[in-house]
Design an enzyme around this catalytic site. Structure first.
Site, PDB file in Angstrom:
ATOM      1  N   TYR A   1      10.151  26.175  50.982  1.00  0.00           N
ATOM      2  CA  TYR A   1      11.323  26.632  51.739  1.00  0.00           C
ATOM      3  C   TYR A   1      11.129  28.042  52.314  1.00  0.00           C
ATOM      4  O   TYR A   1      11.354  28.252  53.514  1.00  0.00           O
ATOM      5  CB  TYR A   1      12.565  26.555  50.854  1.00  0.00           C
ATOM      6  CG  TYR A   1      13.837  26.935  51.563  1.00  0.00           C
ATOM      7  CD1 TYR A   1      14.256  26.252  52.708  1.00  0.00           C
ATOM      8  CD2 TYR A   1      14.629  27.984  51.104  1.00  0.00           C
ATOM      9  CE1 TYR A   1      15.425  26.594  53.369  1.00  0.00           C
ATOM     10  CE2 TYR A   1      15.800  28.329  51.760  1.00  0.00           C
ATOM     11  CZ  TYR A   1      16.190  27.642  52.882  1.00  0.00           C
ATOM     12  OH  TYR A   1      17.338  27.994  53.530  1.00  0.00           O
TER      13      TYR A   1
ATOM     14  N   GLU B   1       9.505  29.657  60.858  1.00  0.00           N
ATOM     15  CA  GLU B   1      10.589  29.703  61.849  1.00  0.00           C
ATOM     16  C   GLU B   1      10.713  31.113  62.433  1.00  0.00           C
ATOM     17  O   GLU B   1      10.943  31.275  63.644  1.00  0.00           O
ATOM     18  CB  GLU B   1      11.904  29.279  61.199  1.00  0.00           C
ATOM     19  CG  GLU B   1      11.957  27.811  60.791  1.00  0.00           C
ATOM     20  CD  GLU B   1      13.187  27.491  59.975  1.00  0.00           C
ATOM     21  OE1 GLU B   1      14.182  28.245  60.058  1.00  0.00           O
ATOM     22  OE2 GLU B   1      13.174  26.488  59.231  1.00  0.00           O
TER      23      GLU B   1
END
Length: 333
Positions: free
Chosen positions: A257, A264
């Site tokens: 994660y 991103e």
């Protein structure tokens, strides 16, 4: 014209009163000509004005809703029963039997609702699992065959399926609002909104970003997490648990994660000069200020919110993991 009183039979439930008006001996033409038939009842307690009825040649069935859901000791306000009134033994139940009937109906509705809910959630998680599995397998096979060359056309290869999966994921924001799942609304919204910004705004809007290696890493990290998360929820819908899958679902996200958020963030940073140059999504400013406000400033603010969302979601997921394994230890003990 003579006015006659028909035989009336009654029964009750906690919510309704049932009246059956017998017409077999009350047909319209008597020995003395046409007759009218009527009756009146003063109920023990108030009733609602809405009345439903169904009539045949032999009888009229009337259903009346009580103002309050409770059992009445008798039908009429007067203690003495009218001569034309009698119990309807075809419908008659005592209070305990009526409660059992109500509880049975409520239980049946609840089971139907739970069955539909589980079926819907199972199918949703199955579709998402298949979608992300297709993305993961496609990217993995291409990586082994093409090596680093597969980095540069990832978007054109799997973008359509990723669009489908991420549009479907909006449901995960709606489900908590409808009470269909126990997951919090805000963690779901942060994850879904964050991914859709990257997918639709950064990758989908900028052709210059679509051939960059960062697309591969973002998509690969997303799909790796989801191929364990969705089957876990899918099996939970049918009250089944695989211990290895449970461990993977609550453990693999710990490294993946944050790596996904970093990937991103790299995508956002790489897009900033492109938005400055193309002025795409720029905000027009008044003539006195001149020009327009570049969308890149919005993305810089988004970068801050992204890492704040990482902290919130990471904390939420860690608490979930802690509770999950604590409950499993209790079951073992």
């Amino acid at each position: 014209m003579q006015i006659l009183t028909p035989h009336v039979y009654w029964a009750q439930r906690h919510r309704e009163i049932y009246l059956r008006v017998e017409l077999s001996d009350a047909k319209g033409h008597g020995a003395k000509g046409d007759n009218e038939y009527e009756f009146s009842l003063e109920f023990l307690e108030p009733v609602r004005p809405e009345v439903s009825h169904k009539s045949t040649q032999r009888q009229v069935d009337i259903k009346i809703r009580k103002q309050e859901e409770r059992w009445w000791d008798r039908l009429t306000l007067q203690e003495k029963k009218p001569l034309f009134l009698a119990p309807d033994f075809d419908r008659w139940l005592d209070e305990s039997d009526a409660e059992m009937e109500t509880n049975s109906f409520t239980s049946s509705l609840k089971k139907t609702y739970l069955g539909l809910k589980k079926g819907y959630l199972f199918m949703y998680n199955l579709v998402q699992f298949l979608g992300f599995s297709w993305i993961f397998v496609n990217m993995t096979v291409r990586l082994f065959i093409l090596g680093q060359d597969s980095f540069y056309d990832t978007f054109h290869t799997v973008a359509d399926m990723m669009y489908f999966c991420q549009m479907m994921a909006v449901v995960e924001v709606i489900n908590p609002l409808l009470g269909l799942v126990k997951t919090g609304f805000f963690p779901a919204m942060i994850q879904v909104a964050g991914r859709n910004v990257i997918l639709f705004v950064i990758f989908g809007s900028l052709e210059e970003m679509q051939n960059r290696p960062v697309v591969f890493f973002v998509f690969y990290l997303w799909s790796t997490i989801e191929i364990f998360r969705y089957p876990f929820y899918m099996l939970a819908c049918i009250d089944t648990e695989w211990k290895l899958l449970t461990w993977l679902r609550y453990s693999i996200w710990i490294p993946l994660y944050p790596l996904g958020v970093v990937a991103e963030a790299v995508a956002v940073i790489q897009s900033l000069p492109i938005f400055d140059e193309t002025r795409l999504y720029s905000l027009p400013l008044p003539a006195a200020l001149g020009g327009s406000l570049s969308f890149s400033y919005t993305l810089q603010l988004y970068l801050v919110l992204m890492f704040l969302g990482l902290f919130i979601n990471f904390r939420h997921l860690y608490k979930q993991r802690k509770r999950r394994f604590r409950s499993r230890k209790r079951k073992v003990n």
